[in-house]
Design a protein around this motif. Structure first.
Motif, short mmCIF file in Angstrom:
data_model
loop_
_atom_site.label_atom_id
_atom_site.label_comp_id
_atom_site.label_asym_id
_atom_site.label_seq_id
_atom_site.Cartn_x
_atom_site.Cartn_y
_atom_site.Cartn_z
N ASP A 172 0.83 -1.21 0.00
CA ASP A 172 0.00 0.00 0.00
C ASP A 172 0.87 1.26 0.00
N ARG A 175 2.28 1.87 -3.40
CA ARG A 175 1.26 2.43 -4.31
C ARG A 175 1.03 3.91 -4.03
N GLN A 176 1.00 4.28 -2.72
CA GLN A 176 0.73 5.66 -2.35
C GLN A 176 1.87 6.59 -2.74
N GLU A 177 3.11 6.05 -2.68
CA GLU A 177 4.28 6.88 -2.97
C GLU A 177 4.65 6.88 -4.44
N ASP A 184 -3.32 6.23 -13.08
CA ASP A 184 -4.19 7.35 -12.78
C ASP A 184 -4.94 7.82 -14.02
N ASN A 269 -5.77 1.19 -9.18
CA ASN A 269 -6.28 2.30 -8.40
C ASN A 269 -7.20 1.89 -7.26
N GLY A 271 -6.50 0.56 -4.49
CA GLY A 271 -5.96 0.98 -3.19
C GLY A 271 -6.10 2.47 -2.94
N LYS A 272 -6.33 3.26 -3.99
CA LYS A 272 -6.45 4.72 -3.85
C LYS A 272 -7.90 5.19 -3.87
N ASP A 273 -8.79 4.40 -4.43
CA ASP A 273 -10.19 4.78 -4.60
C ASP A 273 -11.06 3.88 -3.72
N ARG A 274 -11.52 4.42 -2.60
CA ARG A 274 -12.28 3.63 -1.64
C ARG A 274 -13.56 3.07 -2.24
#
Length: 298
Positions: A172, A175-177, A184, A269, A271-274
């Motif tokens: 995670d 992915r965030q970094e 995207d 995405n 992990g980035k898009d709830r």
């Protein structure tokens, strides 16, 4: 790392291990193809999940067939659950298979340690043969049994659970970094060579109007598969897309490949898009359908 495909691949390995015969250890070459059709994820994702399961001490992965470039033979690995009961059961199965196969080929019955001694003394004779493959399994299962007995604390359910959580947290963070990139672009559903999202483009307004007047078949002809899927992925219309794929309207391999790539990028995405994470099951179902359809595409 997504929980759903990881769990499905692990359960598939456990299923193989419970067969109680010579097919009890899946071979990586055929297993990857089977999983790709079953779950709908690509080879890279499968390899990453296998690595995670291995690092999390959920499974063992070992070489069964050595790579031989001169004879165009690729390396093949085997997978077994890292459970002491499973390891011991499989060890007994493959030790017996080794003795049976040796007797069948050489008409004499030897004990396992005698056969292994013979194999070690003549490695080239047994390389990538049936006896060699069975011996690799029997030898490695015995090694894993000893390993688990020596380090039992690293193979408890609690240790495995904590390790998998640690690995998931690392994934995670990566992915965030990673910052904005190709994935995207798909999350925003931007058409190729465009700075705006498909749902914000002037073409979308015309599409919305035609969508209510024209048949799905006609809309696909007018706007193309890629634009149609970008729009509906962005709007989370997964049930509609599933119905279209199952109907067979889209049957060209080139179109199915485009759709598969769009979905794979969307997965990045989750992990980035709830909200997107809530539809993970439907996303993976779409991938499974696409994989099946590609078998019969032209």
């Amino acid at each position: 790392m997504l929980h759903k495909p990881l769990e499905e691949i692990f359960n598939k390995i456990v299923e193989y291990n419970s067969r109680g015969n010579h097919e009890s250890i899946p071979h990586s070459d055929s297993f990857e193809k089977e999983v790709e059709l079953l779950i709908g994820i690509n080879k890279f994702d499968i390899e990453q999940i296998i690595k995670t399961l291995k690092d999390g001490h959920k499974i063992f992965s070992f070489e069964i067939i050595k790579e031989d470039q001169d004879n165009d033979i690729k390396r093949v690995d085997g997978y077994v659950e890292a459970d002491l009961h499973t390891i011991r059961k499989l060890k007994n199965i493959f030790q017996k298979l080794l003795m049976d196969e040796y007797e069948k080929q050489y008409t004499k019955r030897l004990l396992v340690h005698q056969i292994i001694k013979d194999i070690y003394s003549r490695p080239n004779t047994y390389k990538n043969t049936l006896i060699g493959q069975i011996a690799n399994k029997a030898i490695m299962l015995n090694e894993y049994e000893n390993l688990m007995e020596r380090n039992f604390n690293e193979y408890t359910d609690s240790w495995k659970s904590n390790k998998l959580e640690e690995l998931a947290a690392i994934a995670d963070k990566i992915r965030q970094e990673s910052g904005p990139g190709e994935a995207d672009d798909t999350a925003d559903n931007r058409p190729p060579d465009s700075g705006q999202r498909a749902v914000d483009s002037p073409l979308y307004n015309k599409y919305s109007s035609d969508r209510s007047k024209q048949s799905l078949d006609k809309v696909l002809q007018i706007y193309g598969v890629e634009f149609f899927f970008r729009i509906n992925l962005r709007k989370y219309n997964f049930d509609l897309l599933r119905e279209i794929l199952e109907s067979g309207i889209i049957n060209r391999r080139a179109d199915l490949t485009i759709v598969k790539e769009l979905i794979q990028k969307m997965k990045a995405n989750i992990g980035k898009d709830r909200k997107l994470a809530e539809y993970s099951d439907k996303i993976y179902k779409l991938e499974r359908i696409i994989s099946r359809q590609m078998l019969y595409s032209h």
